[in-house]
Scaffold this motif. Structure first.
Motif, PDB file in Angstrom:
ATOM      1  N   VAL A 208      -0.729  -3.689  -2.698  1.00  0.00           N
ATOM      2  CA  VAL A 208       0.617  -3.213  -2.346  1.00  0.00           C
ATOM      3  C   VAL A 208       0.903  -1.904  -3.083  1.00  0.00           C
ATOM      4  O   VAL A 208       1.464  -0.956  -2.514  1.00  0.00           O
ATOM      5  CB  VAL A 208       1.674  -4.280  -2.685  1.00  0.00           C
ATOM      6  CG1 VAL A 208       3.087  -3.716  -2.541  1.00  0.00           C
ATOM      7  CG2 VAL A 208       1.501  -5.506  -1.787  1.00  0.00           C
ATOM      8  N   GLY A 209       0.473  -1.832  -4.338  1.00  0.00           N
ATOM      9  CA  GLY A 209       0.678  -0.620  -5.126  1.00  0.00           C
ATOM     10  C   GLY A 209      -0.039   0.590  -4.559  1.00  0.00           C
ATOM     11  O   GLY A 209       0.461   1.716  -4.650  1.00  0.00           O
ATOM     12  N   VAL A 210      -1.211   0.370  -3.960  1.00  0.00           N
ATOM     13  CA  VAL A 210      -1.941   1.484  -3.336  1.00  0.00           C
ATOM     14  C   VAL A 210      -1.098   2.083  -2.213  1.00  0.00           C
ATOM     15  O   VAL A 210      -0.964   3.316  -2.099  1.00  0.00           O
ATOM     16  CB  VAL A 210      -3.305   1.011  -2.795  1.00  0.00           C
ATOM     17  CG1 VAL A 210      -3.980   2.119  -1.986  1.00  0.00           C
ATOM     18  CG2 VAL A 210      -4.209   0.565  -3.943  1.00  0.00           C
ATOM     19  N   TYR A 211      -0.509   1.241  -1.391  1.00  0.00           N
ATOM     20  CA  TYR A 211       0.322   1.740  -0.293  1.00  0.00           C
ATOM     21  C   TYR A 211       1.596   2.401  -0.821  1.00  0.00           C
ATOM     22  O   TYR A 211       2.068   3.403  -0.256  1.00  0.00           O
ATOM     23  CB  TYR A 211       0.654   0.610   0.679  1.00  0.00           C
ATOM     24  CG  TYR A 211      -0.509   0.255   1.569  1.00  0.00           C
ATOM     25  CD1 TYR A 211      -0.736   0.945   2.751  1.00  0.00           C
ATOM     26  CD2 TYR A 211      -1.395  -0.766   1.228  1.00  0.00           C
ATOM     27  CE1 TYR A 211      -1.808   0.636   3.572  1.00  0.00           C
ATOM     28  CE2 TYR A 211      -2.470  -1.084   2.043  1.00  0.00           C
ATOM     29  CZ  TYR A 211      -2.679  -0.381   3.207  1.00  0.00           C
ATOM     30  OH  TYR A 211      -3.755  -0.676   4.015  1.00  0.00           O
ATOM     31  N   ASN A 212       2.154   1.850  -1.883  1.00  0.00           N
ATOM     32  CA  ASN A 212       3.320   2.489  -2.480  1.00  0.00           C
ATOM     33  C   ASN A 212       2.975   3.887  -2.983  1.00  0.00           C
ATOM     34  O   ASN A 212       3.759   4.835  -2.839  1.00  0.00           O
ATOM     35  CB  ASN A 212       3.856   1.648  -3.644  1.00  0.00           C
ATOM     36  CG  ASN A 212       4.507   0.360  -3.178  1.00  0.00           C
ATOM     37  OD1 ASN A 212       4.881   0.240  -2.014  1.00  0.00           O
ATOM     38  ND2 ASN A 212       4.635  -0.607  -4.071  1.00  0.00           N
ATOM     39  N   ASP A 213       1.781   4.026  -3.556  1.00  0.00           N
ATOM     40  CA  ASP A 213       1.365   5.313  -4.111  1.00  0.00           C
ATOM     41  C   ASP A 213       1.195   6.389  -3.046  1.00  0.00           C
ATOM     42  O   ASP A 213       1.333   7.579  -3.335  1.00  0.00           O
ATOM     43  CB  ASP A 213       0.053   5.158  -4.890  1.00  0.00           C
ATOM     44  CG  ASP A 213       0.229   4.387  -6.201  1.00  0.00           C
ATOM     45  OD1 ASP A 213       1.384   4.260  -6.649  1.00  0.00           O
ATOM     46  OD2 ASP A 213      -0.781   3.913  -6.751  1.00  0.00           O
ATOM     47  N   ILE A 214       0.883   5.987  -1.820  1.00  0.00           N
ATOM     48  CA  ILE A 214       0.718   6.977  -0.756  1.00  0.00           C
ATOM     49  C   ILE A 214       1.995   7.094   0.090  1.00  0.00           C
ATOM     50  O   ILE A 214       1.974   7.629   1.195  1.00  0.00           O
ATOM     51  CB  ILE A 214      -0.491   6.647   0.146  1.00  0.00           C
ATOM     52  CG1 ILE A 214      -0.291   5.320   0.875  1.00  0.00           C
ATOM     53  CG2 ILE A 214      -1.774   6.634  -0.669  1.00  0.00           C
ATOM     54  CD1 ILE A 214      -1.344   5.043   1.946  1.00  0.00           C
ATOM     55  N   ARG A 215       3.083   6.575  -0.450  1.00  0.00           N
ATOM     56  CA  ARG A 215       4.407   6.688   0.168  1.00  0.00           C
ATOM     57  C   ARG A 215       4.478   5.994   1.526  1.00  0.00           C
ATOM     58  O   ARG A 215       5.176   6.435   2.439  1.00  0.00           O
ATOM     59  CB  ARG A 215       4.846   8.156   0.272  1.00  0.00           C
ATOM     60  CG  ARG A 215       4.894   8.864  -1.072  1.00  0.00           C
ATOM     61  CD  ARG A 215       5.729  10.126  -1.023  1.00  0.00           C
ATOM     62  NE  ARG A 215       5.176  11.141  -0.154  1.00  0.00           N
ATOM     63  CZ  ARG A 215       4.234  12.015  -0.515  1.00  0.00           C
ATOM     64  NH1 ARG A 215       3.754  11.989  -1.752  1.00  0.00           N
ATOM     65  NH2 ARG A 215       3.796  12.927   0.336  1.00  0.00           N
ATOM     66  N   ASN A 216       3.729   4.886   1.657  1.00  0.00           N
ATOM     67  CA  ASN A 216       3.821   4.007   2.818  1.00  0.00           C
ATOM     68  C   ASN A 216       3.975   2.575   2.318  1.00  0.00           C
ATOM     69  O   ASN A 216       3.044   1.771   2.414  1.00  0.00           O
ATOM     70  CB  ASN A 216       2.568   4.122   3.695  1.00  0.00           C
ATOM     71  CG  ASN A 216       2.572   5.349   4.567  1.00  0.00           C
ATOM     72  OD1 ASN A 216       3.227   5.397   5.595  1.00  0.00           O
ATOM     73  ND2 ASN A 216       1.826   6.357   4.148  1.00  0.00           N
ATOM     74  N   PRO A 217       5.143   2.238   1.765  1.00  0.00           N
ATOM     75  CA  PRO A 217       5.309   0.924   1.133  1.00  0.00           C
ATOM     76  C   PRO A 217       4.947  -0.229   2.058  1.00  0.00           C
ATOM     77  O   PRO A 217       5.282  -0.239   3.244  1.00  0.00           O
ATOM     78  CB  PRO A 217       6.802   0.897   0.775  1.00  0.00           C
ATOM     79  CG  PRO A 217       7.186   2.340   0.669  1.00  0.00           C
ATOM     80  CD  PRO A 217       6.363   3.060   1.692  1.00  0.00           C
TER      81      PRO A 217
END
Length: 273
Positions: A208-217
């Motif tokens: 989930v954090g990976v997607y948050n980091d690319i601004r696609n929560p």
């Protein structure tokens, strides 16, 4: 970073996108190194992400076959991603050559590839629009053409709602789309959830954090929260269940029931009252 010739102008190939990361999981070639790096990073935490992506696509194909068998031959695929073999228009046309399909996505690569896939097809189109702004979708001429107050439509929302944050009120967006469809229309949804994922929640949170980091929560909702998207619909049997358990109808689909990763999240189909 070398820019592929097929990349639409104006996009930042250094910024990963959800559609292109999913294309990586499925072994596709319409992605960039930034997408592949994000996919590899997410798979450190959830190595079964390719199995999850395959389960989503398998459910989509079963939902389309079900819809056409029920006489619903107009399909609106929102958050379609990058079409691969067995795309909705191919599945639908195998059962009814007159089926109509409109693809919608907000990723330029996904829309460009979908458009190229159905180029010259008078009963298919690809539209650039965002689920977070349903009025833009409903106002598009190609979408208007597939939505008929007298004829039901299959609304596909496969692996897209978990990328719509609560701040954008995804329930209202789905409700607006529902209200624009005829009675008897079908809604098919898959959605990520902690329930069923075969690793501890803390490990899932790493992805989930990976997607948050690319601004696609990535929003992990509970089964009860996912069920709310079907307000105004009657659930089709077997209801809201892990993806491979929804009407597995081939040996390959049946095998997925035994694949732990394929049961990460839920799938269901509802019929508008």
């Amino acid at each position: 970073m070398e820019r592929p010739a097929w990349a639409p102008p104006g996009i930042d190939i250094a910024m990963p996108s959800v559609a292109r990361i999913n294309d990586c999981y499925l072994g596709g070639s319409y992605n960039f190194e930034a997408d592949r790096e994000a996919a590899r990073h997410a798979m450190v935490f959830l190595p079964g992400l390719p199995k999850i992506a395959q389960a989503n696509r398998a459910f989509m194909r079963r939902a389309v076959r079900f819809a056409v068998a029920e006489g619903v031959t107009r399909i609106l695929d929102i958050g379609c991603g990058i079409p691969s073999s067995g795309a909705p228009h191919e599945v639908a046309r195998a059962a009814d050559p007159a089926a109509t399909v409109v693809y919608v996505d907000h990723d330029p690569v996904a829309v460009a590839h979908a458009g190229a896939t159905v180029e010259g097809d008078p009963r298919a189109a690809a539209v650039f629009a965002d689920l977070r702004r349903p009025r833009d979708i409903l106002g598009d001429p190609d979408v208007k053409a597939v939505l008929d107050a007298r004829l039901p439509v299959l609304l596909l929302l496969v692996a897209v709602l978990h990328f719509v944050e609560d701040a954008y009120d995804p329930y209202a967006a789905v409700g607006e789309l529902r209200d624009a469809t005829a009675p008897g229309s079908l809604l098919a949804v898959t959605h990520a959830a902690y329930e069923g994922t075969p690793v501890p929640r803390e490990q899932t949170d790493g992805a989930v954090g990976v997607y948050n980091d690319i601004r696609n929560p990535l929003i992990m909702r509970s089964r009860a929260e996912i069920a709310r998207f079907f307000e105004g619909y009657d659930m089709v049997e077997p209801g809201l269940v892990p993806m491979p358990q929804w009407r597995a109808d081939t040996e390959l689909d049946a095998d997925a029931v035994e694949e732990p990763w394929a049961s990460s999240g839920f799938a269901g189909v509802g019929r508008k009252r």
